[in-house]
Design a protein around this motif. Structure first.
Motif, PDB file in Angstrom:
ATOM      1  N   MET A   1     -24.154  50.567  -1.792  1.00 21.99           N
ATOM      2  CA  MET A   1     -24.993  51.625  -2.290  1.00 21.99           C
ATOM      3  C   MET A   1     -25.495  51.282  -3.693  1.00 21.99           C
ATOM      4  N   ILE A   2     -26.697  51.698  -3.967  1.00 22.61           N
ATOM      5  CA  ILE A   2     -27.264  51.576  -5.310  1.00 22.61           C
ATOM      6  C   ILE A   2     -27.444  52.981  -5.860  1.00 22.61           C
ATOM      7  N   LEU A   3     -27.007  53.193  -7.077  1.00 23.75           N
ATOM      8  CA  LEU A   3     -27.216  54.448  -7.799  1.00 23.75           C
ATOM      9  C   LEU A   3     -27.994  54.103  -9.060  1.00 23.75           C
ATOM     10  N   ALA A   4     -29.146  54.746  -9.254  1.00 27.48           N
ATOM     11  CA  ALA A   4     -29.976  54.471 -10.425  1.00 27.48           C
ATOM     12  C   ALA A   4     -29.701  55.489 -11.523  1.00 27.48           C
ATOM     13  N   PHE A   5     -29.733  55.006 -12.734  1.00 24.66           N
ATOM     14  CA  PHE A   5     -29.603  55.846 -13.928  1.00 24.66           C
ATOM     15  C   PHE A   5     -30.806  55.538 -14.810  1.00 24.66           C
ATOM     16  N   THR A   6     -31.685  56.522 -15.006  1.00 23.07           N
ATOM     17  CA  THR A   6     -32.925  56.268 -15.730  1.00 23.07           C
ATOM     18  C   THR A   6     -33.021  57.060 -17.027  1.00 23.07           C
ATOM     19  N   GLY A   7     -33.722  56.435 -17.966  1.00 27.07           N
ATOM     20  CA  GLY A   7     -34.009  57.068 -19.240  1.00 27.07           C
ATOM     21  C   GLY A   7     -35.490  56.972 -19.535  1.00 27.07           C
ATOM     22  N   ALA A   8     -35.839  57.259 -20.748  1.00 25.34           N
ATOM     23  CA  ALA A   8     -37.242  57.348 -21.159  1.00 25.34           C
ATOM     24  C   ALA A   8     -38.019  56.062 -20.912  1.00 25.34           C
ATOM     25  N   GLY A   9     -37.358  54.925 -20.936  1.00 30.29           N
ATOM     26  CA  GLY A   9     -38.043  53.652 -20.761  1.00 30.29           C
ATOM     27  C   GLY A   9     -38.748  53.499 -19.427  1.00 30.29           C
ATOM     28  N   ILE A  10     -38.291  54.193 -18.398  1.00 30.59           N
ATOM     29  CA  ILE A  10     -38.957  54.073 -17.100  1.00 30.59           C
ATOM     30  C   ILE A  10     -40.311  54.776 -17.103  1.00 30.59           C
ATOM     31  N   SER A  11     -40.476  55.770 -17.954  1.00 35.09           N
ATOM     32  CA  SER A  11     -41.716  56.560 -17.957  1.00 35.09           C
ATOM     33  C   SER A  11     -42.723  56.126 -19.007  1.00 35.09           C
ATOM     34  N   GLN A  12     -42.373  55.149 -19.832  1.00 31.47           N
ATOM     35  CA  GLN A  12     -43.311  54.679 -20.857  1.00 31.47           C
ATOM     36  C   GLN A  12     -44.623  54.186 -20.254  1.00 31.47           C
ATOM     37  N   ALA A  13     -44.535  53.444 -19.159  1.00 32.22           N
ATOM     38  CA  ALA A  13     -45.752  52.911 -18.534  1.00 32.22           C
ATOM     39  C   ALA A  13     -46.609  54.020 -17.921  1.00 32.22           C
ATOM     40  N   SER A  14     -46.042  55.209 -17.792  1.00 31.02           N
ATOM     41  CA  SER A  14     -46.800  56.355 -17.280  1.00 31.02           C
ATOM     42  C   SER A  14     -47.454  57.134 -18.418  1.00 31.02           C
ATOM     43  N   GLY A  15     -47.289  56.635 -19.634  1.00 31.74           N
ATOM     44  CA  GLY A  15     -47.928  57.266 -20.784  1.00 31.74           C
ATOM     45  C   GLY A  15     -47.083  58.284 -21.522  1.00 31.74           C
ATOM     46  N   ILE A  16     -45.797  58.302 -21.247  1.00 31.83           N
ATOM     47  CA  ILE A  16     -44.905  59.234 -21.931  1.00 31.83           C
ATOM     48  C   ILE A  16     -44.081  58.447 -22.944  1.00 31.83           C
ATOM     49  N   GLN A  17     -44.278  58.758 -24.206  1.00 29.98           N
ATOM     50  CA  GLN A  17     -43.529  58.064 -25.247  1.00 29.98           C
ATOM     51  C   GLN A  17     -42.076  58.536 -25.243  1.00 29.98           C
ATOM     52  N   THR A  18     -41.184  57.663 -25.674  1.00 30.64           N
ATOM     53  CA  THR A  18     -39.778  58.033 -25.787  1.00 30.64           C
ATOM     54  C   THR A  18     -39.620  58.967 -26.982  1.00 30.64           C
ATOM     55  N   PHE A  19     -38.522  59.717 -26.990  1.00 30.17           N
ATOM     56  CA  PHE A  19     -38.271  60.596 -28.133  1.00 30.17           C
ATOM     57  C   PHE A  19     -37.991  59.792 -29.389  1.00 30.17           C
ATOM     58  N   MET A  20     -37.553  58.550 -29.241  1.00 28.86           N
ATOM     59  CA  MET A  20     -37.355  57.691 -30.410  1.00 28.86           C
ATOM     60  C   MET A  20     -38.711  57.387 -31.056  1.00 28.86           C
ATOM     61  N   GLU A  21     -39.750  57.302 -30.228  1.00 30.46           N
ATOM     62  CA  GLU A  21     -41.103  57.069 -30.730  1.00 30.46           C
ATOM     63  C   GLU A  21     -41.749  58.359 -31.226  1.00 30.46           C
ATOM     64  N   ARG A  22     -41.180  59.495 -30.847  1.00 25.60           N
ATOM     65  CA  ARG A  22     -41.732  60.802 -31.205  1.00 25.60           C
ATOM     66  C   ARG A  22     -40.662  61.672 -31.871  1.00 25.60           C
ATOM     67  N   PRO A  23     -40.234  61.302 -33.093  1.00 21.10           N
ATOM     68  CA  PRO A  23     -39.208  62.118 -33.759  1.00 21.10           C
ATOM     69  C   PRO A  23     -39.687  63.551 -34.019  1.00 21.10           C
ATOM     70  N   ASP A  24     -41.010  63.760 -34.089  1.00 21.51           N
ATOM     71  CA  ASP A  24     -41.524  65.117 -34.279  1.00 21.51           C
ATOM     72  C   ASP A  24     -41.144  66.020 -33.106  1.00 21.51           C
ATOM     73  N   ILE A  25     -41.086  65.463 -31.913  1.00 20.84           N
ATOM     74  CA  ILE A  25     -40.653  66.242 -30.750  1.00 20.84           C
ATOM     75  C   ILE A  25     -39.132  66.322 -30.722  1.00 20.84           C
ATOM     76  N   ARG A  26     -38.490  65.171 -30.880  1.00 23.11           N
ATOM     77  CA  ARG A  26     -37.021  65.133 -30.815  1.00 23.11           C
ATOM     78  C   ARG A  26     -36.396  66.108 -31.808  1.00 23.11           C
ATOM     79  N   ASP A  27     -36.915  66.175 -33.009  1.00 22.73           N
ATOM     80  CA  ASP A  27     -36.352  67.048 -34.042  1.00 22.73           C
ATOM     81  C   ASP A  27     -36.471  68.525 -33.689  1.00 22.73           C
ATOM     82  N   HIS A  28     -37.390  68.867 -32.795  1.00 27.87           N
ATOM     83  CA  HIS A  28     -37.585  70.266 -32.402  1.00 27.87           C
ATOM     84  C   HIS A  28     -36.782  70.656 -31.166  1.00 27.87           C
TER      85      HIS A  28
END
Length: 185
Positions: A1-28
């Motif tokens: 069996m394969i179990l996937a664990f995903t974080g922000a890096g999988i969605s970067q290519a979809s145009g969603i920046q990581t919270f590390m790249e967007r501290p203005d969002i993360r801080d809120h």
């Protein structure tokens, strides 16, 4: 069996920046901020929802859905479900609907905020604890900046599962890894 664990890096290519790249969002995204600044918090969530609504699943999301890989995700963007994945545990919940936006500062698990309990952590720990030496824990775009990300890797290691990390070029690498693994089965 394969179990996937995903974080922000999988969605970067979809145009969603990581919270590390967007501290203005993360801080809120803290419970104290939502309580003390409800209007600004709701504005932050509206901006986040706008970004997510423009995003489309990329081939990493699609490959996981095609191979029917169960997913644990730290993301709140819903791209796994949009790609067709049916077994998704959202560790940090989801985003409020448009109808919920007027009182989003009062919601819990939409998304889970810093300072809130994360009820799906237990589900993730249970799934990873069930892995064996015959299984693969596929980590995609998930940094080690959160305790749960570190803990899940440690549990998978302790269970004897093979851990495969994809931190760069998930769009190409996820499908490649899955093709290789299923070819060898």
């Amino acid at each position: 069996m394969i179990l996937a664990f995903t974080g922000a890096g999988i969605s970067q290519a979809s145009g969603i920046q990581t919270f590390m790249e967007r501290p203005d969002i993360r801080d809120h995204l803290h419970r104290d901020f939502a309580i003390e600044n409800p209007e600004e918090y709701r504005k932050t969530l509206r901006n986040l929802v706008d970004v997510v609504e423009q995003a489309e699943p990329n081939d990493a999301h699609i490959a996981l859905a095609e191979y029917k890989i169960p997913i644990l995700t730290m993301n709140v963007d819903g791209l796994h479900q949009s790609a067709g994945s049916e077994s998704v545990v959202e560790l940090h919940g989801g985003l409020p609907t448009e109808d919920e936006m007027d009182y989003a500062d009062q919601l819990y698990n939409k998304p889970v905020l810093y300072g809130d309990p994360a009820p799906n952590y237990y589900k993730a720990i249970t799934k990873v604890s069930a892995l064996t030496e015959d299984d693969i824990f596929l980590v995609i775009g998930a940094s080690r900046f959160t305790q749960i990300a570190v803990e899940l890797r440690e549990i998978a290691h302790y269970q004897g599962a093979e851990i495969i990390e994809i931190q760069e070029d998930a769009v190409r690498e996820v499908r490649y890894v899955l093709e290789q693994e299923f070819k060898n089965k």
